[in-house]
Design a protein around this motif. Structure first.
Motif, PDB file in Angstrom:
ATOM      1  N   MET A  87       0.790  -1.230   0.000  1.00 35.76           N
ATOM      2  CA  MET A  87       0.000   0.000   0.000  1.00 35.76           C
ATOM      3  C   MET A  87       0.824   1.283   0.000  1.00 35.76           C
ATOM      4  SD  MET A  87      -2.951   0.466  -0.751  1.00 35.76           S
ATOM      5  CE  MET A  87      -3.462   2.077  -1.269  1.00 35.76           C
ATOM      6  N   PRO A  88       1.937   1.333   0.702  1.00 36.74           N
ATOM      7  CA  PRO A  88       2.667   2.590   0.606  1.00 36.74           C
ATOM      8  C   PRO A  88       3.006   2.926  -0.853  1.00 36.74           C
ATOM      9  CG  PRO A  88       3.535   1.304   2.421  1.00 36.74           C
ATOM     10  CD  PRO A  88       2.534   0.426   1.706  1.00 36.74           C
ATOM     11  N   ARG A  89       3.428   1.911  -1.609  1.00 32.89           N
ATOM     12  CA  ARG A  89       3.837   2.152  -2.994  1.00 32.89           C
ATOM     13  C   ARG A  89       2.631   2.508  -3.879  1.00 32.89           C
ATOM     14  NH1 ARG A  89       5.613  -0.931  -7.715  1.00 32.89           N
ATOM     15  NH2 ARG A  89       4.931  -2.883  -6.798  1.00 32.89           N
ATOM     16  N   LEU A  90       1.564   1.732  -3.767  1.00 32.07           N
ATOM     17  CA  LEU A  90       0.374   2.029  -4.570  1.00 32.07           C
ATOM     18  C   LEU A  90      -0.213   3.379  -4.192  1.00 32.07           C
ATOM     19  CD1 LEU A  90      -1.728  -1.252  -4.897  1.00 32.07           C
ATOM     20  CD2 LEU A  90      -0.059  -0.240  -6.450  1.00 32.07           C
ATOM     21  N   GLY A  91      -0.225   3.641  -2.883  1.00 30.52           N
ATOM     22  CA  GLY A  91      -0.785   4.898  -2.398  1.00 30.52           C
ATOM     23  C   GLY A  91      -0.003   6.097  -2.906  1.00 30.52           C
ATOM     24  N   ARG A  92       1.310   5.937  -2.976  1.00 29.83           N
ATOM     25  CA  ARG A  92       2.160   7.013  -3.476  1.00 29.83           C
ATOM     26  C   ARG A  92       1.838   7.283  -4.942  1.00 29.83           C
ATOM     27  NH1 ARG A  92       7.565   4.989  -2.540  1.00 29.83           N
ATOM     28  NH2 ARG A  92       6.645   4.707  -0.478  1.00 29.83           N
ATOM     29  N   GLN A 104      -3.760  19.728 -14.391  1.00 31.49           N
ATOM     30  CA  GLN A 104      -4.345  19.898 -15.729  1.00 31.49           C
ATOM     31  C   GLN A 104      -5.745  20.508 -15.659  1.00 31.49           C
ATOM     32  OE1 GLN A 104      -2.295  18.648 -18.309  1.00 31.49           O
ATOM     33  NE2 GLN A 104      -0.934  18.301 -16.561  1.00 31.49           N
ATOM     34  N   TRP A 105      -6.282  20.595 -14.458  1.00 30.19           N
ATOM     35  CA  TRP A 105      -7.676  21.027 -14.314  1.00 30.19           C
ATOM     36  C   TRP A 105      -7.751  22.418 -13.691  1.00 30.19           C
ATOM     37  CZ3 TRP A 105      -9.167  15.650 -11.919  1.00 30.19           C
ATOM     38  CH2 TRP A 105      -9.397  14.738 -12.963  1.00 30.19           C
ATOM     39  N   PRO A 106      -8.897  23.111 -13.827  1.00 28.92           N
ATOM     40  CA  PRO A 106      -9.032  24.440 -13.225  1.00 28.92           C
ATOM     41  C   PRO A 106      -8.815  24.404 -11.707  1.00 28.92           C
ATOM     42  CG  PRO A 106     -11.051  23.786 -14.389  1.00 28.92           C
ATOM     43  CD  PRO A 106     -10.072  22.696 -14.580  1.00 28.92           C
ATOM     44  N   ALA A 107      -8.267  25.499 -11.198  1.00 24.19           N
ATOM     45  CA  ALA A 107      -7.923  25.547  -9.774  1.00 24.19           C
ATOM     46  C   ALA A 107      -9.154  25.447  -8.876  1.00 24.19           C
ATOM     47  CB  ALA A 107      -7.155  26.827  -9.467  1.00 24.19           C
ATOM     48  N   ALA A 108     -10.333  25.733  -9.428  1.00 23.48           N
ATOM     49  CA  ALA A 108     -11.554  25.672  -8.618  1.00 23.48           C
ATOM     50  C   ALA A 108     -11.966  24.227  -8.328  1.00 23.48           C
ATOM     51  CB  ALA A 108     -12.688  26.397  -9.326  1.00 23.48           C
ATOM     52  N   LEU A 109     -11.373  23.300  -9.045  1.00 26.90           N
ATOM     53  CA  LEU A 109     -11.748  21.896  -8.870  1.00 26.90           C
ATOM     54  C   LEU A 109     -10.847  21.236  -7.824  1.00 26.90           C
ATOM     55  CD1 LEU A 109     -13.928  20.187 -10.398  1.00 26.90           C
ATOM     56  CD2 LEU A 109     -12.040  19.220 -11.719  1.00 26.90           C
ATOM     57  N   LYS A 110     -11.446  20.925  -6.689  1.00 22.33           N
ATOM     58  CA  LYS A 110     -10.716  20.231  -5.622  1.00 22.33           C
ATOM     59  C   LYS A 110     -10.564  18.762  -6.012  1.00 22.33           C
ATOM     60  CE  LYS A 110     -12.851  19.001  -1.750  1.00 22.33           C
ATOM     61  NZ  LYS A 110     -13.684  19.177  -0.533  1.00 22.33           N
ATOM     62  N   VAL A 111      -9.452  18.168  -5.632  1.00 23.14           N
ATOM     63  CA  VAL A 111      -9.258  16.741  -5.916  1.00 23.14           C
ATOM     64  C   VAL A 111      -9.052  15.992  -4.597  1.00 23.14           C
ATOM     65  CG1 VAL A 111      -7.830  15.027  -7.099  1.00 23.14           C
ATOM     66  CG2 VAL A 111      -8.303  17.211  -8.212  1.00 23.14           C
ATOM     67  N   SER A 112      -9.934  15.045  -4.327  1.00 26.47           N
ATOM     68  CA  SER A 112      -9.856  14.270  -3.087  1.00 26.47           C
ATOM     69  C   SER A 112      -9.200  12.926  -3.344  1.00 26.47           C
ATOM     70  CB  SER A 112     -11.252  14.028  -2.510  1.00 26.47           C
ATOM     71  OG  SER A 112     -11.856  15.253  -2.198  1.00 26.47           O
ATOM     72  N   VAL A 113      -8.343  12.532  -2.419  1.00 25.64           N
ATOM     73  CA  VAL A 113      -7.590  11.291  -2.562  1.00 25.64           C
ATOM     74  C   VAL A 113      -7.774  10.463  -1.281  1.00 25.64           C
ATOM     75  CG1 VAL A 113      -5.282  10.321  -2.897  1.00 25.64           C
ATOM     76  CG2 VAL A 113      -5.873  12.486  -3.986  1.00 25.64           C
ATOM     77  N   ASN A 114      -8.118   9.191  -1.450  1.00 26.56           N
ATOM     78  CA  ASN A 114      -8.271   8.313  -0.291  1.00 26.56           C
ATOM     79  C   ASN A 114      -6.906   7.859   0.221  1.00 26.56           C
ATOM     80  OD1 ASN A 114     -11.332   7.683  -0.074  1.00 26.56           O
ATOM     81  ND2 ASN A 114     -10.873   7.505  -2.257  1.00 26.56           N
ATOM     82  N   VAL A 115      -6.779   7.831   1.528  1.00 30.17           N
ATOM     83  CA  VAL A 115      -5.526   7.417   2.154  1.00 30.17           C
ATOM     84  C   VAL A 115      -5.834   6.279   3.124  1.00 30.17           C
ATOM     85  CG1 VAL A 115      -3.736   8.151   3.753  1.00 30.17           C
ATOM     86  CG2 VAL A 115      -4.443   9.678   1.920  1.00 30.17           C
ATOM     87  N   SER A 116      -5.105   5.192   3.002  1.00 31.41           N
ATOM     88  CA  SER A 116      -5.369   4.033   3.850  1.00 31.41           C
ATOM     89  C   SER A 116      -4.608   4.147   5.170  1.00 31.41           C
ATOM     90  CB  SER A 116      -4.959   2.755   3.130  1.00 31.41           C
ATOM     91  OG  SER A 116      -3.549   2.683   3.080  1.00 31.41           O
ATOM     92  N   ALA A 117      -4.964   3.281   6.101  1.00 36.93           N
ATOM     93  CA  ALA A 117      -4.360   3.289   7.440  1.00 36.93           C
ATOM     94  C   ALA A 117      -2.843   3.116   7.372  1.00 36.93           C
ATOM     95  CB  ALA A 117      -4.979   2.181   8.291  1.00 36.93           C
ATOM     96  N   ARG A 118      -2.402   2.162   6.544  1.00 37.86           N
ATOM     97  CA  ARG A 118      -0.970   1.882   6.449  1.00 37.86           C
ATOM     98  C   ARG A 118      -0.199   3.050   5.878  1.00 37.86           C
ATOM     99  NH1 ARG A 118       0.333  -3.678   6.872  1.00 37.86           N
ATOM    100  NH2 ARG A 118      -0.938  -4.290   8.634  1.00 37.86           N
ATOM    101  N   GLN A 119      -0.819   3.722   4.927  1.00 37.44           N
ATOM    102  CA  GLN A 119      -0.160   4.887   4.335  1.00 37.44           C
ATOM    103  C   GLN A 119       0.065   5.965   5.367  1.00 37.44           C
ATOM    104  OE1 GLN A 119      -2.989   5.347   0.911  1.00 37.44           O
ATOM    105  NE2 GLN A 119      -1.332   6.654   0.228  1.00 37.44           N
ATOM    106  N   LEU A 120      -0.992   6.202   6.150  1.00 43.42           N
ATOM    107  CA  LEU A 120      -0.944   7.270   7.145  1.00 43.42           C
ATOM    108  C   LEU A 120       0.168   7.004   8.158  1.00 43.42           C
ATOM    109  CD1 LEU A 120      -2.810   9.753   7.397  1.00 43.42           C
ATOM    110  CD2 LEU A 120      -4.018   8.553   9.224  1.00 43.42           C
ATOM    111  N   LEU A 173     -13.063  13.255   6.783  1.00 44.91           N
ATOM    112  CA  LEU A 173     -13.326  12.002   7.489  1.00 44.91           C
ATOM    113  C   LEU A 173     -14.343  11.233   6.649  1.00 44.91           C
ATOM    114  CD1 LEU A 173     -12.853  10.238   9.960  1.00 44.91           C
ATOM    115  CD2 LEU A 173     -14.551  11.582  11.200  1.00 44.91           C
ATOM    116  N   ASP A 174     -13.904  10.078   6.134  1.00 46.08           N
ATOM    117  CA  ASP A 174     -14.692   9.300   5.173  1.00 46.08           C
ATOM    118  C   ASP A 174     -15.611   8.320   5.901  1.00 46.08           C
ATOM    119  OD1 ASP A 174     -15.508   8.361   2.713  1.00 46.08           O
ATOM    120  OD2 ASP A 174     -13.534   7.656   2.079  1.00 46.08           O
ATOM    121  N   ASP A 175     -16.699   7.945   5.234  1.00 43.24           N
ATOM    122  CA  ASP A 175     -17.610   6.896   5.733  1.00 43.24           C
ATOM    123  C   ASP A 175     -18.133   7.198   7.133  1.00 43.24           C
ATOM    124  OD1 ASP A 175     -16.816   5.702   3.399  1.00 43.24           O
ATOM    125  OD2 ASP A 175     -15.623   4.137   4.339  1.00 43.24           O
ATOM    126  N   PHE A 176     -18.389   8.463   7.424  1.00 45.59           N
ATOM    127  CA  PHE A 176     -18.775   8.804   8.796  1.00 45.59           C
ATOM    128  C   PHE A 176     -20.069   8.093   9.202  1.00 45.59           C
ATOM    129  CE2 PHE A 176     -20.674  11.331  12.192  1.00 45.59           C
ATOM    130  CZ  PHE A 176     -19.612  11.353  13.079  1.00 45.59           C
TER     131      PHE A 176
END
Ligand code: C2E
Ligand code: MG
Ligand code: MG
Ligand code: MG
Length: 281
Positions: A87-92, A104-120, A173-176
């Motif tokens: 996961m560290p490698r895939l997550g990176r 590549q996208w307009p600055a107004a577009l936020k990009v969310s990325v999921n982070v797993s426990a091991r990555q954190l 905070l995901d899946d609340f």
């Protein structure tokens, strides 16, 4: 006859176990080469702001097309990647890919990325985030973590999240509502966004209790100054109920499935150009 039935059942059970163990082992093995073989890509699901009616961001979701099994769900392969230390490698890779795409996208577009426990918990994670977001506007990238990623070593997690905040990323905070939902977490960790799990959204129309829970989550979110995003919005009725109750963010198949990267801008342009905006909500 009794013996035969018993034996038969036992064999059946065993072969089922065997099958799933074999699949697990095979996926773990194949995942090691999936990156090099270009079998992984990110899909991006739009998030709608119920207040402005605009697309406020996208969530990056990992996709794996296995040469034999076809599409394998991240719900299946991410836990495997975690278990075998990939996961560290895939997550990176996910983080780098998503940030490169964000450029590549307009600055107004936020990009969310999921982070797993091991990555954190990974020692190199902070450096990796710092490098990935370099040059991007502050708060342009949001990292989504689940409660389960915070429980193991809460003190370390507090530190990591604080450092991430200093790097200029937003935190969600995901899946609340599905985890321990220790409300103390919301005080201890400072999130920007709280994502209401789709199980509540799904039951919203039929179930009065789900409605009360969602209303309570929204009241709390407001009081704490957080933004709520509802996941898994599939019907116009759900969207309306959420909007009426002050849920700011909406995400789900009603608006869009996760899209290939090249389809995101055309989708945003069609959305902004069309009258789809408030009609859908
Ligand atoms: P998640 O972060 O809660 O992502 C939302 C999931 O709900 C996605 O499933 C998305 O396709 C699905 N979804 C969105 N709208 C709807 C809807 O209206 N109805 C229904 N039924 N489902 C909807 P997906 O892509 O299969 O991902 C599953 C989980 O795998 C994610 O849940 C996340 O926990 C994990 N995941 C996905 N990509 C990554 C990644 O790059 N890194 C990590 N660490 N985890 C990831
Ligand atoms: Mg997520
Ligand atoms: Mg979620
Ligand atoms: Mg989920």
């Amino acid at each position: 006859a009794a013996k035969r039935t018993g034996g038969h059942r036992w064999c059946f059970f065993e072969s089922g176990m065997h099958e799933s163990r074999r699949r697990h082992a095979q996926l773990a093995q194949d995942l090691r080469n999936a990156l090099e073989r270009s079998e992984l890509r990110l899909a991006y699901q739009p998030q709608v702001c119920a207040v402005s009616g605009r697309i406020s961001g996208v969530e990056a979701l990992l996709r794996w097309t296995h040469p034999e099994h076809g599409a394998v769900s991240p719900a299946e392969f991410i836990p495997i990647a975690e278990a075998v230390g990939l996961m560290p490698r895939l997550g990176r890779w996910v983080l780098e890919q998503a940030c490169a795409q964000a450029r590549q996208w307009p600055a107004a577009l936020k990009v969310s990325v999921n982070v797993s426990a091991r990555q954190l918990a990974d020692a190199q994670f902070l450096d990796c985030v710092q490098a990935a977001v370099d040059g991007l506007q502050e708060r342009r990238i949001e990292l989504e973590v689940t409660e389960s990623a915070l429980v193991d070593d809460a003190d370390a997690a507090v530190q990591t999240l604080n450092r991430l905040r200093e790097l200029g990323v937003q935190l969600a905070l995901d899946d609340f509502g599905t985890g321990y939902s220790a409300l103390g977490y919301l005080r201890r960790f400072r999130f920007d966004t709280l994502k209401i799990d789709r199980s509540f959204v799904n039951d919203l129309e039929a179930d009065g209790e789900a409605r009360v829970i969602v209303e309570t989550i929204l009241a709390m979110t407001r009081a704490l100054g957080l933004v709520a995003i509802a996941e898994g919005v599939e019907t116009a009725g759900q969207a309306r109920m959420l909007r009426e109750r002050g849920c700011e963010g909406l995400q789900g198949f009603l608006f869009s499935r996760p899209l290939a990267a090249q389809d995101v801008l055309p989708f945003v342009q069609a959305w902004e150009g069309g009258r789809a905006v408030m009609e859908a909500v």
